[in-house]
Design a protein around this motif. Structure first.
Motif, mmCIF file in Angstrom:
data_model
loop_
_atom_site.group_PDB
_atom_site.id
_atom_site.type_symbol
_atom_site.label_atom_id
_atom_site.label_comp_id
_atom_site.label_asym_id
_atom_site.label_seq_id
_atom_site.Cartn_x
_atom_site.Cartn_y
_atom_site.Cartn_z
ATOM 1 N N LEU A 65 0.815 -1.212 0.000
ATOM 2 C CA LEU A 65 0.000 0.000 0.000
ATOM 3 C C LEU A 65 0.851 1.266 0.000
ATOM 4 C CD1 LEU A 65 -2.750 -1.206 2.471
ATOM 5 C CD2 LEU A 65 -3.128 -0.530 0.085
ATOM 6 N N LEU A 66 1.958 1.262 0.740
ATOM 7 C CA LEU A 66 2.792 2.459 0.784
ATOM 8 C C LEU A 66 3.495 2.677 -0.549
ATOM 9 C CD1 LEU A 66 4.353 2.442 4.372
ATOM 10 C CD2 LEU A 66 2.215 3.421 3.551
ATOM 11 N N SER A 67 3.919 1.602 -1.203
ATOM 12 C CA SER A 67 4.516 1.740 -2.544
ATOM 13 C C SER A 67 3.496 2.314 -3.519
ATOM 14 C CB SER A 67 5.005 0.379 -3.057
ATOM 15 O OG SER A 67 6.006 -0.141 -2.231
ATOM 16 N N MET A 68 2.273 1.798 -3.459
ATOM 17 C CA MET A 68 1.232 2.270 -4.364
ATOM 18 C C MET A 68 0.877 3.724 -4.085
ATOM 19 S SD MET A 68 -1.052 -1.202 -4.158
ATOM 20 C CE MET A 68 -2.404 -0.637 -5.170
ATOM 21 N N VAL B 158 14.121 0.912 -3.278
ATOM 22 C CA VAL B 158 14.303 1.195 -4.705
ATOM 23 C C VAL B 158 13.546 2.457 -5.101
ATOM 24 C CG1 VAL B 158 13.782 0.356 -7.040
ATOM 25 C CG2 VAL B 158 14.818 -1.183 -5.368
ATOM 26 N N LEU B 159 12.319 2.595 -4.607
ATOM 27 C CA LEU B 159 11.550 3.801 -4.919
ATOM 28 C C LEU B 159 12.230 5.052 -4.361
ATOM 29 C CD1 LEU B 159 7.906 2.515 -4.318
ATOM 30 C CD2 LEU B 159 8.864 3.264 -6.491
ATOM 31 N N ILE C 115 8.296 10.736 -0.442
ATOM 32 C CA ILE C 115 9.499 10.358 0.309
ATOM 33 C C ILE C 115 9.137 10.096 1.767
ATOM 34 C CG2 ILE C 115 11.658 11.295 1.223
ATOM 35 C CD1 ILE C 115 12.065 12.646 -1.523
ATOM 36 N N MET C 116 8.301 10.965 2.353
ATOM 37 C CA MET C 116 7.902 10.793 3.747
ATOM 38 C C MET C 116 7.172 9.465 3.961
ATOM 39 S SD MET C 116 8.850 13.261 5.700
ATOM 40 C CE MET C 116 9.540 14.913 5.565
ATOM 41 N N VAL C 117 6.315 9.110 3.014
ATOM 42 C CA VAL C 117 5.557 7.858 3.130
ATOM 43 C C VAL C 117 6.500 6.659 3.160
ATOM 44 C CG1 VAL C 117 4.004 6.317 1.862
ATOM 45 C CG2 VAL C 117 3.425 8.732 2.111
ATOM 46 N N LEU C 118 7.480 6.648 2.263
ATOM 47 C CA LEU C 118 8.403 5.505 2.173
ATOM 48 C C LEU C 118 9.365 5.463 3.358
ATOM 49 C CD1 LEU C 118 9.106 5.807 -1.643
ATOM 50 C CD2 LEU C 118 7.771 4.017 -0.533
#
Length: 1007
Positions: A467-470, A510-511, A492-495
Motif C-alpha cells: 500500500l505504501l509503494s502504491m 528502490v523507490l 518520500i515521507m511515506v516511504l
C-alpha cells in the motif's frame, strides 16, 4: 613409468605434507621456510619450485612467483630425466592462472602430453586447460584422443559437448552436429549408453538438427528407460511431438502431465497451443520469441475451421472440469486460470461471451483475490475487456458480498482491487482530488491494519506493505501532473515512514533511490542502494538503479568503489566459471556445461560490463586531470587508449546483452535512459513495460563507441599540443604530424556519431561560440559537443585547414572553445527558482562540464606550457626557444584567465547554495505539507501519518511497531534531505576548487 606417476616429482609425501598444511592454514612464511629447505635437497625438482611459486604468489610476491614458475617450466622442458606428473603441472597451472598466464600452463600440459601421449591424467589436465581458455575445438580433439585411449563413454560425451559449444557459442557451423550425431550413433551401436545425461545430450543433438522423429525413437526406445522421472520424460515427449507437428498426440501427453501436476500453468499453455495447432511457443527460435508466443495468438493467426475450433475448446473445457473435480478446495490456481484462458481464446476468435469472462474473473477473485499474485494472474484477461467493462468488474469486486469477513483476506482483496485499478490505468484517469483521495486511503488502510503485524518478526513481510509503494506512486503521478514538489516530498515521507517500521522492504528502498535521484540528491540515493546489500550476480541485474546517476555525480570515491566491486565480481566469475564448467564435466552433468558457458558468454557481452570497463578508465583520468605527469602514467597503463579504440571499432559488430531486472524499476523510469517525469505530463491509460530493446541496444552501441574514443583523443590532443610548439607546418611547409592526422580521423568519427560531418560540426560549434545559435541546439548531447570542440581546438594547433570561424584562420586573440566552455558553464549557474532545482537540474551537467571538457582542455594547456616553458620558467630573451610572447602563449594566457573566472563563478554559486541551506529553517521544507485549513494540495497523506504516530498504542500494535512509530521524525527526514544536498554541493565544490587551483597555477606559470 607408471609407477613414477602419483609421486610428487619423486619426493616422498611425508616431506611435502607439512608444506601443504602450512599453506592451508595460511602460514606462508613457515611454508616458504619448509620449501626452501627442500629445495636445498632437490634443487632440480619442478614440483618444489612450483610449490615455492604458489607460496610466493599467495604472499603477494607476483614477480618472484613468476620467476619460480618459469624456472620450473624450463626444467620440465630441458631435462628429460625430470619426472612429469599431474600434481606438478596442476600446481603450476594454479599459479599461472592467478598470474594471468594461463597460456603458459597450457603449454606445459601440451609438452607433457607430447612426451606421454597415452597418459589419461595428463590429457585430462590438458582438457581442463582448454576448458579454461574456452578453446572448444581443442577440447573436442583432446576428448576424442582420451576416448580412443580409454574407450569410456564420458570422454565421448565430453567431445560431443565441445562440439555443441562450438555451434552454440563459437564459430562452428551446424554441420558439426552431424559429426556429434555420428559419434554417438557409432558408440550406441557398439556399447549403448549408460547415463541419463548421455541420453539427454543425444536428444538435444537431434533436436538442434530438427530430427524430431529420430529423437522420439531414442526417447521411446530402450535408451529412454534411463530417464527415471516420469514427468520429465513426458515433458520431453510432448515437446518433441509438438515440434514434429503431431499436435493431437502432444496434447494427449500434456494431459497426462497436467493430471500429475495440475498446477503447471506453462504446461497448460503448451497443451492449449497444441489443440490450436500453434507450435510457436515450442519452436527452436529465440527464447524471447517463444515466451511471447504462448497464449497470445490473435484471431488471424489461428488456422482452424470453426467446427474444429469448437471441438478443441470443448475438449479442453471438459479436461479442465475434470482437473477441477480432482483439485477440490486446494489453492491450486491453474485449472481456474485455464477457464479464463479458454474464454479469452474464444473472445479473440470472435466466439466468446464477455459476460462469461467477467463472471469467471469475479469467481477467481472470490477464491484467490486475497493473494498478492492475483493482479498479475489476471492482467492478460483484463486487457481483453473494454474500459467500461473493467469498471464494471471492479464494481462487482468492491461489493460487500464479495469481501471476506476475515481481516487479513479482506485487506488482501482491497489491495488487489487497487492493484487492478493501477494496472488498467483507471486510477490514473482520476482528477487531482481523486488521486489525492486514493493516496490517502491507501495510507489509511496500511495504518489501520498495522495491528495484523503486531506479533510478526521484523524480517517477516507485513500484510499491506504494497500500500505504501502504491501510495507513493500516486503521489509521484500528482507531482508529474501538477509540478508541485510537495507531492514528491510527501512520497518520500511515506516511504521513509514505512522503512522506519520495517527496514527490510526492498521495494521502498528502490523507490526512494529513484526519488532522491530525480531530486539530484545522489548521495542519499547511493546510501539506499548500499542498504540493499547487492552482491554476486545481483551486481549485474540490480546496479542499473544507481549506476547511470553515479557516473554524472561528484561522488568519485563512491563511484570508484561501485565500479571496482562490480568489475571484481565479473572478473572473479569469469575465472570461476571455467572451474564450474570443468566440475560439471567431471560430474557428467552436460546440460550444466552448456548452461555455464552460455551464461559466461552472456555476461561477457553485457552492455553494463562494457560501459563499466570504459568508465573506470575515464574516472582515473578525471581524478588526476590536475597533474599532467600522473595523467601520462595513466594513459600509459591504458596503452594510450588503443585497447579502448579497438573496442570502439568492434562494437558495431558485437552482440550486446542487457541483463538488468527492469521489472523492479518504478513506472516513471522503465529504463535507465527514460524518465517520464522530465517530460510534459501525458494522459496514459496505464503504464506498460515498453519493449525498448532495439532502441536501447542502438543507444548503448553509440554510447560505448563514443566514450571509448575519449582516452585516445585525450592522448592525441596532448601529443598534438607538443607538436604545435616543436614544429610549425605553416612556417616550414612540412606535412602535418602523424598525431594530427590520426586525431582528425577520430574527430571525423566522433562527429559522425553525433550525426554530422566534421566540417558541419565545426561550423555549428562556431555559430554557438559566436552567439549566432543557442547551446540548446546541442540538445542532450551538450557534453559530447563541448568535448568535440576541445579536441578540435587541439587539432587546430597543428592543422592548416581547421578554423572555428567560417573559412577564417584564427591567429592569436584566444580560442573560441574557451568562450564555448564559459557560455555553457555560466548558463548552468544562472539564478534558479529554488535550492531543490539546482542539484536536480543543473548540477549533473555542470559536473560533466567541469570534469570532462574543462579537464581535458586543462591537460592540453598544461602540455603546451610544459613544452613552451621548460621547468616552468621562460627562456632567456633572444634565445631561439624564446616563445613567451608568442601568439600561442598569449592565447593560452587568455584561455586560463577566462576559465579561471568561469570556475570562480561556479564556486561562488555553490557557496551561495550551501549558505541558503544553512540559513533556511528545516521547518520550511515541511511547510508545504503541514499547512492547515486547505482542502487540496500536498499534505493530506502526511497528516494521516502524523495522526497514526500520535495515536499509537502498545496494546494494539505491540512494542516494536509502537516504538518505531514514535521514533519516526519528519524533521529528521528533512534534515537528512538537507544534509544530502549539502554533501552533493560540498563534493562538487571540492572538485571545482581543485580545478581552480590548477588554473591558478597555470596562470602564474604563464604570467
Amino acid at each position: 613409468m607408471a609407477s613414477k606417476f602419483g609421486l610428487a616429482g619423486g619426493i616422498p609425501e611425508r616431506r611435502v605434507r607439512p608444506i601443504w598444511d602450512a599453506i592451508d592454514s595460511r602460514q606462508f612464511k613457515n611454508a616458504l621456510k619448509h620449501v626452501t629447505s627442500l629445495l636445498g635437497k632437490y634443487p632440480t625438482s619442478p614440483y618444489i619450485l612450483a610449490l615455492k611459486a604458489l607460496i610466493l604468489e599467495r604472499m603477494g610476491k607476483s614477480d618472484e612467483a613468476s620467476t619460480a614458475c618459469l624456472n620450473a617450466k624450463e626444467l620440465l622442458y630441458s631435462d628429460d630425466s625430470v619426472l612429469v606428473d599431474d600434481l606438478t603441472l596442476s600446481t603450476l597451472q594454479i599459479v599461472f592462472e592467478r598470474l594471468n598466464h594461463l597460456d603458459l600452463a597450457t603449454s606445459c600440459y601440451e609438452h607433457a602430453c607430447g612426451k606421454f601421449p597415452n597418459n589419461l591424467d595428463l590429457m585430462m589436465g590438458l582438457f581442463n586447460c582448454y576448458v579454461r581458455e574456452y578453446s572448444f575445438v581443442k577440447q573436442q580433439q583432446t576428448a576424442i584422443k582420451m576416448y580412443k585411449v580409454a574407450g569410456e563413454e564420458r570422454f565421448l560425451l565430453w567431445a560431443v559437448c565441445s562440439i555443441q559449444l562450438q555451434v552454440l557459442c563459437g564459430n562452428g557451423g551446424e554441420k558439426l552436429l552431424l559429426l556429434a550425431e555420428g559419434l554417438l550413433r557409432k558408440h550406441v551401436a557398439a556399447h549403448s549408453l549408460h547415463e541419463p545425461e548421455a541420453v539427454m545430450v543425444y536428444i538435444s543433438i537431434l533436436e538442434q538438427q530438427e530430427k524430431y522423429g529420430d529423437a522420439l525413437e531414442i526417447l521411446t526406445g530402450n535408451l529412454g528407460s534411463l530417464l527415471m522421472v516420469e514427468v520429465d520424460k513426458l515433458r520431453i515427449l510432448g515437446r518433441l511431438l509438438a515440434r514434429s507437428a503431431d499436435y493431437d498426440a502432444a496434447a494427449g501427453v500434456y494431459e497426462k502431465i497436467l493430471e500429475l501436476c495440475p498446477d503447471d500453468w506453462e504446461c497448460f499453455q503448451h497443451y492449449l497451443d497444441c489443440l490450436m495447432e500453434d507450435g510457436r511457443s515450442l519452436s527452436n527460435g529465440p527464447a524471447e520469441d517463444r515466451s511471447h508466443a504462448s497464449g497470445r495468438a490473435e484471431h488471424h493467426s489461428l488456422p482452424l475451421a470453426d467446427e474444429v475450433f469448437n471441438s478443441r475448446i470443448a475438449r479442453a473445457s471438459s479436461f479442465v472440469q475434470k482437473l477441477l473435480e480432482h483439485t477440490g478446495d486446494n489453492l491450486i490456481r491453474c485449472p481456474y486460470l485455464a477457464n479464463l484462458e479458454l474464454e479469452r481464446r474464444k473472445q479473440l476468435y470472435g466466439k466468446g461471451n464477455i459476460d462469461n469472462l467477467i463472471e469467471l474473473l469475479v469467481k477467481y477473485f472470490l477464491r484467490f483475490g486475497h493473494l498478492a499474485c492475483f493482479a498479475s494472474d489476471v492482467e492478460e484477461f483484463l486487457l481483453v475487456l473494454s474500459f467500461d467493462q473493467q469498471e464494471f468488474t471492479m464494481k462487482l469486486m468492491k461489493s460487500s458480498e464479495y469481501i471476506s469477513p476475515t481481516p487479513i483476506k479482506a485487506l488482501g482483496q482491497s489491495i488487489t482491487i487497487l492493484k487492478i485499478q493501477e494496472l488498467t490505468g483507471s486510477m490514473y484517469r482520476l482528477p487531482v482530488d481523486g488521486l489525492e483521495d486514493s493516496s490517502r486511503q491507501m495510507v489509511e488502510m496500511y495504518c489501520n491494519n498495522l495491528t495484523l503485524s503486531k506479533d510478526l518478526d521484523p524480517q517477516e513481510s507485513m500484510p499491506g506493505e504494497e500500500l505504501l509503494s502504491m501510495s507513493s506512486n500516486v503521489l509521484v503521478q500528482l507531482y508529474w501532473h501538477t509540478g508541485n514538489l510537495g507531492y514528491m516530498l510527501e512520497a518520500i515521507m511515506v516511504l521513509e515512514f514505512g522503512l522506519n517500521i520495517r527496514r527490510h522492504v526492498w521495494q521502498y528502498k528502490v523507490l526512494l533511490l529513484h526519488l532522491y535521484s530525480h531530486l539530484g540528491i545522489i548521495s542519499l540515493a547511493y546510501d539506499w542502494y548500499k542498504s540493499l546489500e547487492v552482491k554476486n550476480i545481483l551486481l549485474e541485474t540490480v546496479s542499473h538503479h544507481i549506476f547511470p546517476q553515479m557516473l554524472v555525480s561528484p561522488l568519485w570515491p563512491e563511484l570508484n568503489n561501485l565500479l571496482k566491486e562490480y568489475l571484481k565480481f565479473m572478473d572473479d566469475h569469469f575465472r570461476e566459471s571455467a572451474d564450474l564448467t570443468f566440475v560439471a564435466y567431471r560430474h557428467r552433468n552436460y546440460s550444466k556445461v552448456i548452461e555455464f558457458v552460455q551464461f559466461k558468454d552472456r555476461l561477457q557481452r553485457s552492455n553494463q560490463h562494457t560501459i563499466a570497463g570504459i568508465e573506470v578508465s575515464l574516472l582515473k583520468l578525471k581524478q588526476n586531470a590536475g597533474n599532467l605527469a600522473e595523467e601520462e602514467v595513466i594513459l600509459d597503463s591504458l596503452k594510450y587508449g588503443l585497447d579502448l579504440l579497438d573496442l570502439s571499432n568492434e562494437i558495431r559488430s558485437k552482440s550486446l546483452t542487457f541483463n538488468e531486472d527492469l521489472q523492479s524499476r518504478p513506472w516513471w523510469t522503465p529504463t535507465a535512459e527514460k524518465n517520464r517525469l522530465l517530460g510534459p505530463f501525458e494522459e496514459l491509460s496505464h503504464f506498460p513495460r515498453d519493449d525498448l530493446m532495439k532502441e536501447r541496444e542502438a543507444r548503448a552501441r553509440t554510447v560505448i563507441e563514443k566514450r571509448s574514443l575519449l582516452p585516445r583523443l585525450i592522448y592525441l590532443s596532448i601529443q598534438n599540443a607538443s607538436a604545435a610548439v616543436k614544429e610549425s607546418p605553416e612556417a616550414n611547409g612540412c606535412d602535418e604530424p602523424k598525431t594530427s592526422l590520426e586525431l582528425k580521423s577520430l574527430l571525423e568519427r566522433y562527429a559522425k556519431i553525433l550525426g554530422y560531418s566534421l566540417s558541419h560540426a565545426i561550423q555549428l560549434i562556431g555559430e554557438v561560440c559566436r552567439g549566432l545559435r543557442s547551446s540548446e541546439v546541442f540538445g542532450s548531447h551538450l557534453i559530447d559537443w563541448v568535448n568535440l570542440a576541445v579536441f578540435c581546438n587541439a587539432w587546430k594547433l597543428t592543422s592548416t585547414e581547421f578554423s572555428l570561424h567560417s573559412g577564417e584562420e584564427l591567429k592569436g586573440g584566444g580560442w573560441l572553445v574557451d568562450s564555448l566552455l564559459e557560455k555553457c558553464i555560466l548558463e548552468r549557474i544562472r539564478p534558479v527558482d529554488s535550492r531543490v532545482d539546482f542539484p536536480r537540474k543543473e548540477m549533473p551537467i555542470l559536473v560533466q562540464l567541469v570534469t570532462e571538457p574543462l579537464a581535458w582542455h586543462g591537460l592540453i594547456i598544461q602540455r603546451l606550457l610544459r613544452v613552451s616553458l621548460p621547468s616552468g620558467k621562460k627562456k632567456k630573451k633572444g634565445g631561439p626557444a624564446d616563445q613567451s610572447s608568442s601568439p600561442l602563449l598569449a592565447a593560452v594566457r587568455d584561455s586560463v584567465q577566462l576559465l579561471c573566472a568561469a570556475v570562480e563563478e561556479v564556486i561562488k554559486q555553490l557557496k551561495d547554495q550551501m549558505k541558503k541551506l544553512e540559513e533556511e529553517n528545516l521547518e520550511e521544507l515541511l511547510s508545504s505539507l503541514t499547512k492547515e485549513g486547505r482542502d487540496g494540495g500536498p499534505g493530506r497523506v502526511f497528516r494521516v501519518l502524523e495522526s497514526t504516530v500520535s495515536s499509537a498504542s502498545n496494546v494494539e500494535l505491540g512494542d516494536r511497531i509502537t516504538e518505531a512509530l514514535k521514533s519516526w521524525s519528519p524533521a529528521e527526514v528533512s534534515r537528512k534531505i538537507v544534509a544530502g544536498q549539502r554533501r552533493m554541493l560540498r563534493e562538487f565544490l571540492s572538485i571545482c576548487e581543485s580545478k581552480h587551483k590548477t588554473f591558478e597555477t597555470l596562470r602564474k606559470q604563464n604570467s
